[in-house]
Design a protein around this motif. Structure first.
Motif, mmCIF file in Angstrom:
data_model
loop_
_atom_site.group_PDB
_atom_site.id
_atom_site.type_symbol
_atom_site.label_atom_id
_atom_site.label_comp_id
_atom_site.label_asym_id
_atom_site.label_seq_id
_atom_site.Cartn_x
_atom_site.Cartn_y
_atom_site.Cartn_z
ATOM 1 N N ALA A 91 15.576 23.805 24.767
ATOM 2 C CA ALA A 91 14.660 23.170 25.707
ATOM 3 C C ALA A 91 13.571 24.159 26.106
ATOM 4 C CB ALA A 91 15.422 22.712 26.944
ATOM 5 N N ASP A 92 12.494 23.623 26.659
ATOM 6 C CA ASP A 92 11.420 24.485 27.141
ATOM 7 C C ASP A 92 11.794 25.152 28.456
ATOM 8 O OD1 ASP A 92 9.805 23.894 24.982
ATOM 9 O OD2 ASP A 92 8.913 22.154 25.969
ATOM 10 N N TYR A 93 12.682 24.520 29.206
ATOM 11 C CA TYR A 93 13.116 25.093 30.478
ATOM 12 C C TYR A 93 14.535 24.636 30.776
ATOM 13 C CZ TYR A 93 12.370 20.496 32.509
ATOM 14 O OH TYR A 93 12.449 19.159 32.794
ATOM 15 N N ARG A 94 15.176 25.342 31.673
ATOM 16 C CA ARG A 94 16.507 24.983 32.172
ATOM 17 C C ARG A 94 16.460 25.029 33.676
ATOM 18 N NH1 ARG A 94 19.035 22.452 28.251
ATOM 19 N NH2 ARG A 94 19.196 23.685 26.385
ATOM 20 N N GLN A 95 17.188 24.141 34.310
ATOM 21 C CA GLN A 95 17.210 24.167 35.766
ATOM 22 C C GLN A 95 18.385 25.001 36.250
ATOM 23 O OE1 GLN A 95 17.463 19.982 36.585
ATOM 24 N NE2 GLN A 95 19.602 20.110 37.137
ATOM 25 N N ILE A 100 17.030 31.116 24.877
ATOM 26 C CA ILE A 100 16.595 30.114 23.894
ATOM 27 C C ILE A 100 17.727 29.515 23.066
ATOM 28 C CG2 ILE A 100 14.291 31.118 23.704
ATOM 29 C CD1 ILE A 100 15.175 32.264 20.969
ATOM 30 N N TYR A 101 18.914 30.096 23.111
ATOM 31 C CA TYR A 101 20.034 29.573 22.336
ATOM 32 C C TYR A 101 20.846 28.509 23.080
ATOM 33 C CZ TYR A 101 19.220 33.170 18.884
ATOM 34 O OH TYR A 101 18.656 33.953 17.921
ATOM 35 N N THR A 102 20.563 28.343 24.369
ATOM 36 C CA THR A 102 21.325 27.339 25.119
ATOM 37 C C THR A 102 21.112 25.967 24.504
ATOM 38 O OG1 THR A 102 19.520 26.961 26.681
ATOM 39 C CG2 THR A 102 21.178 28.596 27.305
ATOM 40 N N ASN A 103 22.096 25.108 24.674
ATOM 41 C CA ASN A 103 22.005 23.756 24.133
ATOM 42 C C ASN A 103 22.570 22.770 25.157
ATOM 43 O OD1 ASN A 103 24.802 24.005 23.949
ATOM 44 N ND2 ASN A 103 24.741 24.504 21.783
ATOM 45 N N MET A 104 22.647 21.527 24.793
ATOM 46 C CA MET A 104 23.066 20.501 25.749
ATOM 47 C C MET A 104 24.542 20.586 26.117
ATOM 48 S SD MET A 104 20.456 18.996 26.764
ATOM 49 C CE MET A 104 21.300 17.795 27.769
ATOM 50 N N LYS A 112 26.384 30.276 20.181
ATOM 51 C CA LYS A 112 26.555 31.636 19.679
ATOM 52 C C LYS A 112 25.297 32.432 19.991
ATOM 53 C CE LYS A 112 29.598 31.131 15.732
ATOM 54 N NZ LYS A 112 29.769 31.483 14.330
ATOM 55 N N ILE A 113 25.512 33.678 20.349
ATOM 56 C CA ILE A 113 24.388 34.583 20.546
ATOM 57 C C ILE A 113 24.896 35.998 20.286
ATOM 58 C CG2 ILE A 113 24.777 34.776 23.024
ATOM 59 C CD1 ILE A 113 21.683 34.961 23.326
ATOM 60 N N GLN A 114 24.104 36.787 19.622
ATOM 61 C CA GLN A 114 24.504 38.155 19.305
ATOM 62 C C GLN A 114 24.247 39.063 20.503
ATOM 63 O OE1 GLN A 114 22.579 39.506 15.749
ATOM 64 N NE2 GLN A 114 23.420 37.848 14.501
ATOM 65 N N ASP A 117 30.184 25.882 34.179
ATOM 66 C CA ASP A 117 29.530 24.902 35.058
ATOM 67 C C ASP A 117 28.286 24.274 34.438
ATOM 68 O OD1 ASP A 117 31.363 25.053 37.078
ATOM 69 O OD2 ASP A 117 30.254 26.531 38.243
ATOM 70 N N TRP A 118 28.135 24.424 33.141
ATOM 71 C CA TRP A 118 26.940 23.906 32.469
ATOM 72 C C TRP A 118 26.726 22.419 32.731
ATOM 73 C CZ3 TRP A 118 22.950 26.187 30.414
ATOM 74 C CH2 TRP A 118 22.090 25.453 29.605
ATOM 75 N N LYS A 119 27.798 21.663 32.667
ATOM 76 C CA LYS A 119 27.699 20.204 32.798
ATOM 77 C C LYS A 119 27.156 19.793 34.158
ATOM 78 C CE LYS A 119 32.523 20.035 34.178
ATOM 79 N NZ LYS A 119 32.580 21.459 34.443
ATOM 80 N N ILE A 120 27.406 20.579 35.179
ATOM 81 C CA ILE A 120 26.981 20.209 36.531
ATOM 82 C C ILE A 120 25.465 20.255 36.661
ATOM 83 C CG2 ILE A 120 27.082 20.892 38.960
ATOM 84 C CD1 ILE A 120 29.965 21.853 38.363
ATOM 85 N N SER A 121 24.848 21.266 36.099
ATOM 86 C CA SER A 121 23.405 21.434 36.255
ATOM 87 C C SER A 121 22.579 20.776 35.162
ATOM 88 C CB SER A 121 23.046 22.926 36.269
ATOM 89 O OG SER A 121 23.667 23.572 37.328
#
Length: 182
Positions: free
Chosen positions: A2-6, A35-39, A44-46, A87-91
């Motif tokens: 995404a372009d941004y995350r809350q 930038i590797y975050t997803n829904m 994975k991130i190094q 807590d990803w699902k909450i936000s």
């Protein structure tokens, strides 16, 4: 991607976050917004990439991961090197069918079986409320779609809108709008 995350404003008032060292807090914010975050909140991130972007040393990153795991904020798979934000699902989720379908599709790509089951469990949990606005507090009836539409519209509003209105004003307006439509 995404372009941004809350980030929830009340993030800093959570006990497990208040206990974090400054490096662990910085690392946590990075894990929530890179930038590797997803829904589905599992990716994975190094560590080398984290070190490059954050300027933290590898030892600081390892210590931060350990601290975040101890506080129950993340899980790190030793076998697949995936990170699961607890807590990803909450936000970052809404009940929109599009979002949930995308989360389910991304969950299929999670290599760690335990992490995949956790994310799929979140999807199956019907008591899950995906936001700070508890939809159950709004009068529920045949207009669930209206509530979901209102919530999705609210998520797209700029932050200055929320700065200009009190929590009570917003809740009152949303509640009255739903009751009017009912």
């Amino acid at each position: 991607m995404a372009d941004y995350r809350q980030i929830e404003m009340r993030l800093y008032s959570k006990d497990n976050v208040m206990e974090l060292s400054s490096n662990a807090l910085f690392l946590y914010l990075y894990l929530l917004t890179n930038i590797y975050t997803n829904m589905c909140g599992c990716y994975k991130i190094q560590k080398r990439f984290i070190a490059f972007e954050t300027r933290l040393g590898l030892k600081d990153i390892d210590a931060g991961f350990a601290e975040l795991e101890t506080q129950g904020l993340i899980k790190v798979s030793k076998t697949t090197n995936e990170i699961l934000i607890i807590d990803w699902k909450i936000s970052n989720w809404s009940w929109s069918e599009q979002i949930l379908k995308r989360v389910a599709k991304e969950a299929e790509n999670i290599e760690d079986a335990e992490f995949r089951e956790i994310v799929l469990g979140w999807l199956r949990n019907k008591n899950f409320v995906p936001s700070a606005v508890k939809v159950d507090e709004v009068k529920r009836n045949d207009n669930d779609d209206d509530v979901n539409d209102l919530f999705e519209k609210m998520q797209k509003l700029p932050l200055k809108y929320f700065d200009a209105h009190t929590h009570g004003e917003l809740m009152s307006r949303y509640t009255n709008d739903i009751e009017t439509v009912s």
